[in-house]
Design an enzyme around this catalytic site. Sequence first.
Site, PDB file in Angstrom:
ATOM      1  N   TRP A 144       0.730  -1.177   0.052  1.00  0.00           N
ATOM      2  CA  TRP A 144       0.183  -0.200   0.058  1.00  0.00           C
ATOM      3  C   TRP A 144       0.898   1.391  -0.244  1.00  0.00           C
ATOM      4  CZ3 TRP A 144      -3.413   1.473   4.578  1.00  0.00           C
ATOM      5  CH2 TRP A 144      -4.203   2.488   4.306  1.00  0.00           C
TER       6      TRP A 144
ATOM      7  N   HIS B 193      11.914  -5.993   4.772  1.00  0.00           N
ATOM      8  CA  HIS B 193      11.533  -6.309   5.820  1.00  0.00           C
ATOM      9  C   HIS B 193      12.794  -6.323   6.568  1.00  0.00           C
ATOM     10  CE1 HIS B 193       7.738  -6.546   4.344  1.00  0.00           C
ATOM     11  NE2 HIS B 193       7.880  -7.920   3.557  1.00  0.00           N
TER      12      HIS B 193
ATOM     13  N   ARG C   3       1.672  -1.195  11.864  1.00  0.00           N
ATOM     14  CA  ARG C   3       0.342  -1.662  12.010  1.00  0.00           C
ATOM     15  C   ARG C   3      -0.042  -2.543  13.401  1.00  0.00           C
ATOM     16  NH1 ARG C   3      -2.752  -5.702   7.532  1.00  0.00           N
ATOM     17  NH2 ARG C   3      -4.775  -5.050   8.352  1.00  0.00           N
TER      18      ARG C   3
ATOM     19  N   SER D 244      -3.310 -11.076   9.232  1.00  0.00           N
ATOM     20  CA  SER D 244      -3.001 -11.101   7.930  1.00  0.00           C
ATOM     21  C   SER D 244      -1.736 -11.886   7.486  1.00  0.00           C
ATOM     22  CB  SER D 244      -2.357  -9.363   7.784  1.00  0.00           C
ATOM     23  OG  SER D 244      -2.055  -9.314   6.423  1.00  0.00           O
TER      24      SER D 244
ATOM     25  N   MET E  55      -6.510  -0.923  -5.746  1.00  0.00           N
ATOM     26  CA  MET E  55      -5.197  -1.779  -5.900  1.00  0.00           C
ATOM     27  C   MET E  55      -5.590  -3.293  -5.996  1.00  0.00           C
ATOM     28  SD  MET E  55      -2.604  -0.178  -3.015  1.00  0.00           S
ATOM     29  CE  MET E  55      -1.422  -1.535  -3.154  1.00  0.00           C
TER      30      MET E  55
HETATM   31  P1  A3P Z   1      -5.162  -7.848   5.399  1.00  0.00           P
HETATM   32  O1  A3P Z   1      -4.578  -9.080   5.031  1.00  0.00           O
HETATM   33  O2  A3P Z   1      -5.401  -7.697   6.722  1.00  0.00           O
HETATM   34  O3  A3P Z   1      -6.225  -7.721   4.399  1.00  0.00           O
HETATM   35  P2  A3P Z   1       1.861  -5.987   3.264  1.00  0.00           P
HETATM   36  O4  A3P Z   1       1.789  -5.310   1.824  1.00  0.00           O
HETATM   37  O5  A3P Z   1       2.729  -5.438   4.091  1.00  0.00           O
HETATM   38  O6  A3P Z   1       2.365  -7.546   2.854  1.00  0.00           O
HETATM   39  O7  A3P Z   1       0.472  -6.117   3.841  1.00  0.00           O
HETATM   40  C1  A3P Z   1      -0.661  -6.563   3.389  1.00  0.00           C
HETATM   41  C2  A3P Z   1      -1.870  -5.862   4.145  1.00  0.00           C
HETATM   42  O8  A3P Z   1      -2.114  -4.692   3.565  1.00  0.00           O
HETATM   43  C3  A3P Z   1      -3.182  -6.860   3.727  1.00  0.00           C
HETATM   44  O9  A3P Z   1      -3.938  -6.914   4.963  1.00  0.00           O
HETATM   45  C4  A3P Z   1      -3.754  -5.774   2.613  1.00  0.00           C
HETATM   46  O10 A3P Z   1      -4.906  -5.999   2.336  1.00  0.00           O
HETATM   47  C5  A3P Z   1      -3.517  -4.600   3.162  1.00  0.00           C
HETATM   48  N1  A3P Z   1      -3.483  -3.680   2.035  1.00  0.00           N
HETATM   49  C6  A3P Z   1      -2.808  -3.693   0.895  1.00  0.00           C
HETATM   50  N2  A3P Z   1      -3.259  -2.652   0.291  1.00  0.00           N
HETATM   51  C7  A3P Z   1      -3.965  -1.693   0.959  1.00  0.00           C
HETATM   52  C8  A3P Z   1      -4.821  -0.630   0.604  1.00  0.00           C
HETATM   53  N3  A3P Z   1      -4.653  -0.053  -0.507  1.00  0.00           N
HETATM   54  N4  A3P Z   1      -5.502  -0.101   1.838  1.00  0.00           N
HETATM   55  C9  A3P Z   1      -5.697  -0.915   2.796  1.00  0.00           C
HETATM   56  N5  A3P Z   1      -5.012  -1.869   3.078  1.00  0.00           N
HETATM   57  C10 A3P Z   1      -4.163  -2.553   2.339  1.00  0.00           C
END
Ligand code: A3P
Length: 377
Positions: free
Chosen positions: A114, A180, A202, A210, A306
Site C-alpha cells: 500500500w 523487511h 500496523r 494478515s 489496488m
Molecule cells: P489484510 O491481510 O489484513 O487484508 P503487506 O503489503 O505489508 O504485505 O500488507 C498486506 C496487508 O495490507 C493486507 O492486509 C492487505 O489487504 C493490506 N493492504 C494492501 N493494500 C491496501 C490498501 N490500499 N488499503 C488498505 N490496506 C491494504
Amino acid sequence: MTAVISTKTLLRKFSAPNSSMKTPATTVIYAEGDIKRLKRERFKMPHSFGQVKFNFKGKPTEVKCLDMSGGHTAVGDIQLPWMVSQRALVALKDYDIRQDDIWVTTYPKAGTHWTSEIVQLILSEGHVDRIDRTRQPHPVEFDIYRPGGVTPPKDMPIEKLVPMYERCKNWPSPRVFMTHLAEHLMPKQIYEGKGKVIFVMRNPKDLAVSFFHFLHMGERPDPRFENWDNFFEIYCTDDIPYSSWFTYVLSFWKKHRYDENFLFLKFEEMKKDPRNAVLQVAHFLGKDLDDETIDRVVRYSSVDSMKERFKTSEKHSDKPSEDHHEAEKSKLGAPGIIRKGIVGDWKQHFTEEQSKKFDELFREKMEGSGLDIDFEI
Ligand code: A3P
C-alpha cells in the site's frame, strides 16, 4: 534439542510424501558445503526457514537451517524465509545508498505494498500507467530472480540467480525499495542520513491475522502455522519469522524516531485519513502536488483500486528472459497481497483469552516506549 544431520537425510525427510513433520523441535546445523547444496535443492522443499546468526557488528556469520517443526531463537538470532540469502544480507549491509532512495521498511503485512503504491503514485503524479512494474516487485533482500525476470525455474541453482539487490543497482533514480530487513541489517549508510525511510507500523493484532492468512497462501504452508492457535502462540515470541513484532518495531522506533530521514506512519491513521497520509508522504519526499494529483493518488491507492490491479497480475512465466522482461512490465508481482485491508479484523480471530494474553504482552513490551497503537478506528 540440537542435532547435526546430513542434507541428504533432511531432504529425504522433507520430500517424504505426506510428511507430517511432527518431530520434536530440532535445530539442524549445516556445514558450509551443505548450505550450498541445500540452496541448490531448496525448491524441492516445502516452505522452509533459515536462521542466520549475527556477530555484534551485525555481520552474518553463520547460517543455520531450521527443520519444519520449529527451532529456537537465541539472542541475536532471527528466522528468515528461504528467499533471504546470506549473500544478500552481507551485500545490503554495505549497499550504496543514493540520497534520493526511498526505502519502504516494514514488519511484513504492515501495509508495505500500500505504502509503496502511494510512493510510486506520487512519483508518477497519480498516473498508474506510468509506474514501471519491473522496478517494484519484491523485498530487496529476496534472492529469487533469474536474469531478466522473476521467479526462476524450480531447479535453477542459486549461483545463476540475479539477486534483487543487484537488479536495483541499475534502476534510475529515485529508486523505491521494499524491505523487511531488521534494524541491524539495514544498509549502514541509511543511518548516516542517506536515503529516506518510510517506516509503516500496523497494530499487531490485525497484523497477526494478515500474517496468518499470508502464510497459508503457498501450496504447502509451514506445519507450525497450520492452525491459528499454534500460529498465535509462536507469533507472541521471537520464533516467528522476522522475530516478534515488538522486537522488530521497537528497535526502529527507539533508535530512529527522531532521525530526519525517517517518516513513521501508522496503518490505522492511513485508513482513517488516506488523503492526509498521501500529503505526509509527499511532504516527506519534497513533492508539492496539486489537488487533482492528490485526488488521483488517493483514488488509485485505495484498497479497492489496488485489489483490481493486483488481481490482474499475471502468473509467473518461464518464458525466455527478453520476453519475460516485457511481460513483467505490466504486472504487479504480488497477487493475493491485497486481502481485506481493514482495521479490526482481529476480532474475528482472537479468542477472548488470546486477546487478553496479547494485551498483557503488549503492555509489558511497550511500556515506556512512547508509541501508541490503535487496535480499532
Ligand atoms: P489484510 O491481510 O489484513 O487484508 P503487506 O503489503 O505489508 O504485505 O500488507 C498486506 C496487508 O495490507 C493486507 O492486509 C492487505 O489487504 C493490506 N493492504 C494492501 N493494500 C491496501 C490498501 N490500499 N488499503 C488498505 N490496506 C491494504
